[in-house]
Write a protein that holds these residues in place. Structure first.
Motif, short mmCIF file in Angstrom:
data_model
loop_
_atom_site.label_atom_id
_atom_site.label_comp_id
_atom_site.label_asym_id
_atom_site.label_seq_id
_atom_site.Cartn_x
_atom_site.Cartn_y
_atom_site.Cartn_z
N VAL A 160 3.73 -31.25 29.57
CA VAL A 160 3.47 -29.84 29.26
C VAL A 160 3.55 -29.61 27.76
O VAL A 160 2.69 -28.96 27.16
CB VAL A 160 4.49 -28.93 29.99
N VAL A 161 4.59 -30.15 27.14
CA VAL A 161 4.77 -29.99 25.69
C VAL A 161 3.59 -30.61 24.94
O VAL A 161 3.04 -30.00 24.02
CB VAL A 161 6.09 -30.63 25.23
N LEU A 162 3.20 -31.81 25.33
CA LEU A 162 2.10 -32.50 24.66
C LEU A 162 0.78 -31.75 24.84
O LEU A 162 -0.05 -31.70 23.93
CB LEU A 162 1.98 -33.93 25.18
N GLN A 163 0.58 -31.17 26.02
CA GLN A 163 -0.65 -30.42 26.28
C GLN A 163 -0.72 -29.15 25.43
O GLN A 163 -1.79 -28.77 24.96
CB GLN A 163 -0.75 -30.10 27.78
N THR A 164 0.43 -28.50 25.24
CA THR A 164 0.42 -27.31 24.37
C THR A 164 0.19 -27.71 22.92
O THR A 164 -0.49 -26.99 22.18
CB THR A 164 1.75 -26.53 24.49
N GLN A 165 0.74 -28.85 22.52
CA GLN A 165 0.54 -29.30 21.14
C GLN A 165 -0.92 -29.67 20.90
O GLN A 165 -1.51 -29.34 19.87
CB GLN A 165 1.44 -30.52 20.85
N ALA A 166 -1.52 -30.37 21.87
CA ALA A 166 -2.93 -30.74 21.75
C ALA A 166 -3.83 -29.51 21.73
O ALA A 166 -4.93 -29.54 21.18
CB ALA A 166 -3.32 -31.66 22.90
N SER A 167 -3.33 -28.41 22.32
CA SER A 167 -4.10 -27.17 22.36
C SER A 167 -3.92 -26.34 21.09
O SER A 167 -4.57 -25.30 20.94
CB SER A 167 -3.68 -26.33 23.58
N GLY A 168 -3.03 -26.79 20.21
CA GLY A 168 -2.82 -26.06 18.96
C GLY A 168 -2.04 -24.77 19.12
O GLY A 168 -2.26 -23.81 18.38
N ILE A 169 -1.12 -24.72 20.08
CA ILE A 169 -0.30 -23.53 20.29
C ILE A 169 0.82 -23.53 19.26
O ILE A 169 1.89 -24.11 19.47
CB ILE A 169 0.26 -23.47 21.72
N THR A 170 0.58 -22.91 18.11
CA THR A 170 1.52 -22.97 16.99
C THR A 170 2.81 -22.20 17.26
O THR A 170 3.83 -22.46 16.60
CB THR A 170 0.86 -22.41 15.72
N GLU A 171 2.80 -21.28 18.22
CA GLU A 171 4.02 -20.54 18.53
C GLU A 171 5.09 -21.43 19.15
O GLU A 171 6.27 -21.03 19.23
CB GLU A 171 3.72 -19.40 19.52
N LEU A 172 4.70 -22.64 19.61
CA LEU A 172 5.63 -23.55 20.26
C LEU A 172 5.70 -24.87 19.49
O LEU A 172 5.09 -25.88 19.87
CB LEU A 172 5.19 -23.81 21.70
N PRO A 173 6.45 -24.90 18.39
CA PRO A 173 6.59 -26.15 17.62
C PRO A 173 7.16 -27.27 18.49
O PRO A 173 8.03 -27.02 19.33
CB PRO A 173 7.58 -25.76 16.50
N PHE A 174 6.67 -28.46 18.28
CA PHE A 174 7.01 -29.59 19.15
C PHE A 174 8.51 -29.79 19.30
O PHE A 174 9.03 -29.83 20.43
CB PHE A 174 6.37 -30.87 18.62
N LEU A 175 9.23 -29.94 18.21
CA LEU A 175 10.65 -30.28 18.30
C LEU A 175 11.46 -29.17 18.98
O LEU A 175 12.33 -29.44 19.82
CB LEU A 175 11.21 -30.56 16.90
N SER A 176 11.17 -27.92 18.65
CA SER A 176 11.91 -26.81 19.25
C SER A 176 11.62 -26.71 20.74
O SER A 176 12.52 -26.49 21.56
CB SER A 176 11.53 -25.50 18.56
N PHE A 177 10.35 -26.89 21.10
CA PHE A 177 9.93 -26.76 22.50
C PHE A 177 10.47 -27.90 23.35
O PHE A 177 11.05 -27.69 24.42
CB PHE A 177 8.41 -26.71 22.56
#
Length: 346
Positions: A160-177
């Motif tokens: 889920v985290v990787l899919q949001t990152q690949a989608s460019g969802i900047t509101e959810l930074p990788f490390l925090s999410f």
């Protein structure tokens, strides 16, 4: 862990839909190579209804203010085999998305991949099977259930985290999410693993041959399964029709993690595509969020109990529709198998 459309770009959504469709196609091809197994069809229907109902029961995760629900992938794989299980969980997720607006339409492929493909085709064969293959006992079933569910859910939540990152969802930074998603789903996975183990040990006590046939990808023809199906059917009705009204109101692990990063449990899609898909889903959903639509609730004869009644109706109706979808899919695959056998014989 149902993802909403706002967490995804169109590219990622379409790509994951293709990946899930490919996995489902692979499962159908595998199933069509086996001997005819008519008993698996009602099992798919009953187990689909049971998992649908069980997913409505959110249990509280102490201290966190979060909640979780079972995914059901390992449970289905242990009883049906990995390929029938993937078809069944895909039916559950499709019905949830279309008729109850649970999980986005664009995100359906991601949800099937994260909650179906990963547990059924990865965690079950790589973790569950090796543990119980040599000696199937209740202790091994319990250990395998907990370990497979926990690892499967950890991989799924990371996806889920990787899919949001690949989608460019900047509101959810990788490390925090990821720092919130992994621990909370570890706790959820531990509870789901114990629930899965309890159900499997119960069925093992009644009919160990069911778990053994799933382990070998073999037929259940010749195994008496009627009593098991009746008990699971009653459990689905009880869970969806009554216990669902007492589910935790706390946000689930995904919503809790998003709120921990952004302050809001859900993100809003800001593109025309998201708005269009949301409109389609809104029209299709008969009981959005497992409740009567707002206008129906206001005019309902049930008064203050409308919300509770709506949840119970959703649990029973959803279980029946899911059962029908899984049985129909199984019947179509069975027909395809018969046609191929006929063509091969000719």
């Amino acid at each position: 862990m149902h993802m909403s459309d706002a967490l995804l770009s169109a590219t990622v959504g379409v790509t994951m839909t293709a990946a899930s469709a490919g996995a489902i196609g692979h499962s159908i091809r595998k199933i069509t190579k086996f001997e005819m197994d008519e008993k698996k069809i009602p099992m798919m229907g009953v187990m689909g209804a049971f998992v649908f109902a069980a997913q409505m029961i959110n249990f509280t995760i102490p201290v966190t203010g979060s909640s979780g629900h079972i995914g059901g992938g390992i449970l289905l794989a242990a009883l049906l085999g990995p390929y029938h299980a993937l078809i069944t969980i895909a039916s559950v997720l499709l019905i949830q998305c279309l008729f109850f607006a649970d999980g986005g339409l664009l995100a359906l492929g991601c949800n099937i991949f994260n909650m179906g493909v990963l547990p059924c085709l990865v965690a079950y064969p790589l973790i569950f099977r090796p543990i119980v293959r040599k000696a199937m006992t209740k202790k091994r079933i319990t250990a395998a259930s907990v370990l497979a569910v926990v690892i499967g859910l950890q991989v799924g939540s990371l996806a889920v985290v990787l899919q949001t990152q690949a989608s460019g969802i900047t509101e959810l930074p990788f490390l925090s999410f990821v720092a919130l998603m992994q621990p909370i789903h570890l706790a959820i996975g531990a509870v789901e693993g114990l629930v899965t183990a309890a159900v499997l040990c119960f069925i093992y006590q009644m009919r160990s041959e069911i778990l053994e046939s799933a382990m070998r990808d073999s037929s259940v023809n010749g195994i008496p399964v009627k009593k098991v199906l009746v008990i699971l059917s009653l459990a689905a009705v009880l869970t969806g029709g009554f216990l669902s009204a007492y589910a935790s109101a706390n946000p689930d692990g995904l919503e809790w993690s998003i709120a921990g990063v952004t302050g809001e449990a859900e993100l809003e899609g800001d593109s025309g595509l998201h708005a269009m898909i949301a409109g389609i889903q809104e029209k299709a959903a008969l009981l959005p969020d497992y409740a009567f639509k707002a206008e129906s609730a206001e005019n309902s004869m049930f008064g203050d109990a409308a919300e509770t009644v709506g949840t119970s109706v959703s649990g029973i109706a959803g279980g029946l529709v899911t059962m029908a979808a899984a049985v129909l899919t199984g019947a179509l695959i069975s027909r395809l198998k018969k046609r191929r056998n006929t063509e091969a014989a000719a």
